[in-house]
Design an enzyme around this catalytic site. Structure first.
Site, short mmCIF file in Angstrom:
data_model
loop_
_atom_site.label_atom_id
_atom_site.label_comp_id
_atom_site.label_asym_id
_atom_site.label_seq_id
_atom_site.Cartn_x
_atom_site.Cartn_y
_atom_site.Cartn_z
N ASP A 1 -9.78 -5.71 -3.64
CA ASP A 1 -9.27 -4.61 -2.84
C ASP A 1 -10.16 -3.38 -3.08
O ASP A 1 -10.31 -2.92 -4.21
CB ASP A 1 -7.82 -4.34 -3.26
CG ASP A 1 -7.12 -3.33 -2.39
OD1 ASP A 1 -7.78 -2.57 -1.66
OD2 ASP A 1 -5.87 -3.32 -2.44
N HIS B 1 -7.22 -6.09 0.58
CA HIS B 1 -6.09 -5.25 0.91
C HIS B 1 -5.39 -5.68 2.19
O HIS B 1 -4.40 -5.12 2.58
CB HIS B 1 -6.60 -3.79 1.06
CG HIS B 1 -5.51 -2.77 0.89
ND1 HIS B 1 -5.02 -2.38 -0.33
CD2 HIS B 1 -4.86 -2.02 1.82
CE1 HIS B 1 -4.08 -1.46 -0.15
NE2 HIS B 1 -3.97 -1.20 1.15
N SER C 1 0.84 -1.21 0.00
CA SER C 1 0.00 0.00 0.00
C SER C 1 0.87 1.26 0.00
O SER C 1 1.71 1.43 -0.89
CB SER C 1 -0.95 -0.05 1.18
OG SER C 1 -1.95 0.95 1.04
#
Lengths: 249, 716
Positions: A193, A227, A149
């Protein structure tokens, strides 16, 4: 710079440790996690730096991802710093989850009141490696970086801005231009995600740019994954192997 | 004196000259000594034992012994080993001396000679190398020169005096040397003679034995023949007697017959007489009646002739005795019989080559044989009418190497022994077989990987052979000393052999049958680097062509609108594909495929029985990577069971590395040029799989074999 060991746990034949030190760049006490594989007892090992995402500390990765098995197998020292300076008492630093505390973005801030402390880019690319090289059995010539991320983005910008410093690079973020030495990028993206579906992540642009620039990338869209650290845990071994291929060559 | 006594008896000595005692050469061990002169051996033995006891004394005595008159320096004796068997007459002589105080009589000269040559049976001359010249124990001054003329040592001073005035002298030392040499030479000659005589003696012993053997043989021969003759004679006698008996019986029967008929005649006569007499006493009328009848009767009767000739003579004819066959037999006493049948040996293992066999036989009798006739012909299973060619050769030995034969063929052999009388009966027929022709390895079909090789070959023989042997030499060059490994007992024309990785091997194959082993085939070379496989032409879709070298696959531009191909189990009918033949070894295999950037292709692996009417990757029996270039974009799919992950690749690979890992159940693809890992299938491979390739559009791809796995690949 004195290191204070906070914890140490044996894991997969190696040791998962957490240290604290006073950072010069960030002007505060910073913690970081270090995993020493069994091979570190007898010689110097390559170093792999992990940059965590928004809201994480040095703990999330070491507790949730299960990366230690792969790190032990490939004999890599894995360093996971915190995501921002802490306890600096800057006004507004805790206002939002994606800005300020826990959201260093791995850049050096240019504006007040942030620029004194928020120098994560320098911390990650200079201070931390120097500290690690001086205190742990690592080979300073063999270094690699990856992340998730915000950390993915961080890994990418660190790598692209420092061609040749990192052996293999790994990003889950965009890159605009790169004209450095050979790099090989592996990206995993969970298909479910939410950041992808709501447009915050734009892998296609990245891929297009890499295609144009002929930068080797393998981008994998993983059906059903999101995620979270569950997603990270599933594919972390592949990524560590990807890095090991270059670090152990 | 004992000596003189012997002299007088002269029993055993008649042949020996007076001056010498007989030189006892030991023909046999002392125990078995041939009693040529019966008196001697016991004497020698006695002396010998005495000699042993008196040895010590003997030495001293010899040293003292004077030989002055002879002019020969005396020789001392070396001390002998006490343990030695004293069989020499020298010591015997010495003992004699001891017994009698050794005066110098007329025989002393000889004694001295014997002493001088302390000869022991069979010893070499090295024993005589140290000659010790004892001190002359004259009270006078020692002689220091040697008079050649008189052959005597004298003193220099003397020399000038009368006797030796004119004579030539030479210093004593020189004379010594000279004399020593002379003696030594003579001794060598003597030794030579001894050796010759010994050899001759042992030869004679052998001859003795041979004489005995020959005698035995002749004795048997005579016995045989004489028995034969005697039997024949006895038989003839029996026959003759029997014939005579027959004759006698005949005569007697005939005579008896005659006697019987005589008797009958007599009876008849008497009866008639009586009747006539009776008639005479009858009345006149009666008498007249009967008289006429009687007269007729009498007349008739008397008319019949009486035979008074003897039907059989009492004498017997003269008999002739036919001894011609006996004579023949007697003459044949010197002819040797024809030999008995030889025994032909079974074929010795490994004694045949592809074109020859070595036939051996033996003769288990003492028959004389001048030569053998060896005959042979090929063995044929079917009883075909046509004649089988038969060959015969004459040999003198009991073996023969027969050449110019056909390989892997059975031949019947039989042998007949011959001598001047004639041939023997034939031996049994033995079957020998030639070794097979060497096979030929199908080099174009060799498949290998790092751990093994699969080779196949053609037998090289029309008829089946028993088995094959594969020979491997691990070396860079076959000439270099490489250990040859052999795999034996291979029943079929192929073999999967385990090898060491990253080596070169030279491989030969041989065929075996009961006759032996064939020569080696032509060699084939195998490198255990990477994997080698060939494309299976049988699987090739008709729109694909394979290059000469077998590694480039081409799909041409022109579209041939053929009708639907019938479904096939081996040939791809829908997917324009071809499969390779990978060695069936569950290890790791690696190969590379070169492709053009804009080529539409599919590469991967598939099971042998993958459905040929489907696309690669559309079923559970195939795993592959597919590239499609459409709308200027590269699309990559990793297909199995029609599913593929969503993968984007930014740099189009030009050379794809394929790693098949049975053990870890993985199939991986790589961009070789940038050492980039593309994708890995986790696939449970229960069956063996083979590389497969297809072209969705026209173009070509090239397969590269024999590449060892690059390091980056080994991480996966």
């Amino acid at each position: 710079m004195a290191l204070k060991q906070i914890s140490s746990n044996r894991c997969f034949g190696g040791l998962q440790k957490v240290f604290e030190h006073s950072s010069v760049e960030l002007k505060c006490k910073m913690k970081f996690a270090v995993y020493l594989p069994p091979q570190a007892e007898s010689g110097k090992c390559p170093a792999l730096y992990w940059l965590s995402g928004l809201t994480c500390t040095e703990q999330n990765f070491i507790s949730k991802s299960g990366y230690q098995q792969a790190a032990s197998e490939h004999g890599l020292v894995v360093i996971a710093p915190d995501t921002s300076p802490r306890g600096c008492n800057i006004k507004g630093e805790d206002d939002s989850w994606d800005f300020g505390t826990g959201a260093g973005f791995y850049v050096n801030a240019t504006e007040d009141p942030w620029k004194a402390n928020y120098r994560m880019y320098s911390y990650v690319t200079e201070e931390l490696p120097q500290l690690i090289n001086a205190n742990f059995p690592v080979d300073p010539q063999r270094m690699s970086i990856f992340g998730h991320s915000m950390g993915g983005h961080g890994a990418l910008i660190c790598a692209l801005k420092n061609p040749g410093k990192y052996r293999a690079y790994d990003a889950t973020c965009l890159v605009k231009a790169y004209s450095g030495s050979q790099i090989d990028i592996l990206i995993d993206q969970g298909k479910d995600d939410e950041f992808l579906s709501n447009g915050q992540l734009l892998p296609d642009n990245f891929i297009a740019a890499c295609t144009e620039k002929k930068i080797p990338v393998v981008f994998r869209l993983q059906e059903g994954y999101d995620h979270s650290y569950y997603f990270i845990a599933t594919f972390i071994a592949d990524h560590i192997r990807h890095h090991a291929k270059y670090l152990n060559a | 004196m004992e000596e003189e006594a012997e002299e007088e008896s002269g029993l055993g000595r008649s042949a020996a000259p007076k001056d010498f005692h007989f030189y006892h050469m030991d023909l046999y061990d002392s125990e078995d000594r041939l009693q040529l002169f019966p008196g001697d051996s016991s004497r020698i033995r006695r002396e010998v034992t005495q000699a042993e006891d008196d040895r010590e004394l003997g030495d001293e005595f010899v040293d003292e012994h004077r030989l002055g008159t002879l002019g020969y320096p005396s020789y001392g004796m070396r001390r002998r080993d006490p343990g030695r068997e004293p069989r020499d007459w020298g010591e015997a002589a010495e003992a004699e001396d001891l017994g009698y105080g050794g005066g110098q009589g007329p025989l002393d000269q000889c004694q001295d000679l014997r002493e001088a040559y302390r000869y022991t049976h069979g010893r070499a001359s090295e024993e005589y190398e140290c000659y010790v010249i004892p001190e002359e124990e004259d009270e006078e001054e020692p002689a220091d020169v040697f008079c050649i003329t008189c052959k005597t040592p004298v003193r220099t001073v003397e020399k000038d005096f009368d006797t030796h005035k004119e004579h030539e002298v030479t210093p004593i030392s020189k004379a010594l040397e000279h004399a020593k040499d002379e003696i030594h030479k003579n001794m060598c000659k003597l030794e030579q003679q001894i050796i010759e005589m010994e050899n001759f003696a042992s030869h004679l012993e052998e001859v003795f034995i041979t004489v005995e053997e020959n005698f035995g043989r002749q004795e048997q021969n005579f016995e045989c023949h004489y028995n034969g003759i005697l039997e024949t004679l006895a038989q003839k006698y029996e026959e003759k007697i029997q014939a005579l008996g027959e004759k006698k019986r005949e005569k007697l029967e005939a005579l008896y017959g005659q006697l019987v008929s005589c008797g009958e005649n007599l009876d008849a006569c008497r009866e008639l007489m009586e009747t006539v007499e009776e008639m005479c006493h009858e009345e006149k009328v009666e008498f007249l009646k009967d008289a006429v009848a009687m007269t007729d009767r009498l007349g008739k009767f008397l008319k019949t002739k009486t035979d008074v000739e003897l039907s059989a003579q009492p004498e017997f004819e003269d008999q002739t005795l036919d001894f011609s066959d006996v004579e023949q037999l007697m003459d044949a006493i010197n002819t040797i019989p024809a030999p008995s049948a030889p025994v032909i040996n079974p074929q010795a293992p490994d004694s045949a080559t592809g074109s020859s066999v070595r036939v051996c036989w033996s003769l288990y009798s003492d028959d004389t044989v001048e030569s053998y006739q060896l005959s042979y012909r090929p063995v044929q299973d079917s009883s075909s009418g046509k004649d089988r060619a038969e060959f015969t050769m004459t040999v003198k030995e009991t073996y023969c190497s027969v050449i110019n034969l056909e390989p892997n063929t059975q031949y019947e052999f039989w042998v007949v022994a011959q001598n001047r009388t004639g041939p023997s009966p034939s031996s049994e027929h033995a079957v020998y077989m030639t070794a097979p022709s060497p096979p030929s390895i199908k080099t174009e079909a060799i498949r290998s990987c790092e751990e093994a090789v699969l080779i196949c070959w053609e037998s090289g023989n029309l008829n089946p052979v028993d088995s094959y042997t594969v020979e491997l030499i691990q070396a860079e060059t076959p000439e270099a000393s490489g250990v040859t490994e052999s795999v034996i007992g291979i029943p079929t024309c192929e073999s999967l052999i385990q090898l060491q990785p990253r080596h070169s091997y030279t491989i030969y194959v041989r065929a075996l049958n009961m006759g032996g082993t064939s020569a080696r085939s032509e060699p084939a070379t195998v490198h255990t680097t990477g994997s080698y496989f060939q494309l299976n032409k049988d699987t090739c879709h008709p729109w694909l062509t394979i290059s000469e070298d077998g590694f480039t696959v081409v799909r041409s531009e022109k579209k041939s609108f053929r009708k639907e191909l019938p479904p096939s189990k081996t040939q791809f009918t829908r997917c324009v594909a071809v499969m390779g033949n990978l060695i069936p070894v569950r290890g790791r295999h690696y190969w590379e495929v070169e492709v053009a950037e804009h080529l539409d292709y599919t590469v991967g692996v598939a099971c042998e029985d993958v459905p040929k009417q489907e696309d690669l990757g559309a079923n559970s029996l195939s795993w592959c990577m597919r590239h499609t270039f459409v709308s200027k974009r590269h699309r990559y799919e990793f297909l199995h069971n029609k599913t593929t992950p969503d993968i984007r690749i930014t740099v189009a690979p030009r050379k794809i590395g394929v790693l098949l890992d049975y053990e870890n159940a993985k199939l991986s693809f790589f961009n070789v040029d940038i050492a980039q890992h593309l994708y890995t299938f986790s696939c449970q491979l229960h069956q063996f799989v083979h590389p497969c390739f297809s072209l969705e559009k026209s173009g070509c791809l090239k397969i590269c074999n024999g590449i060892s796995m690059p390091k980056h690949v080994t991480f996966f």
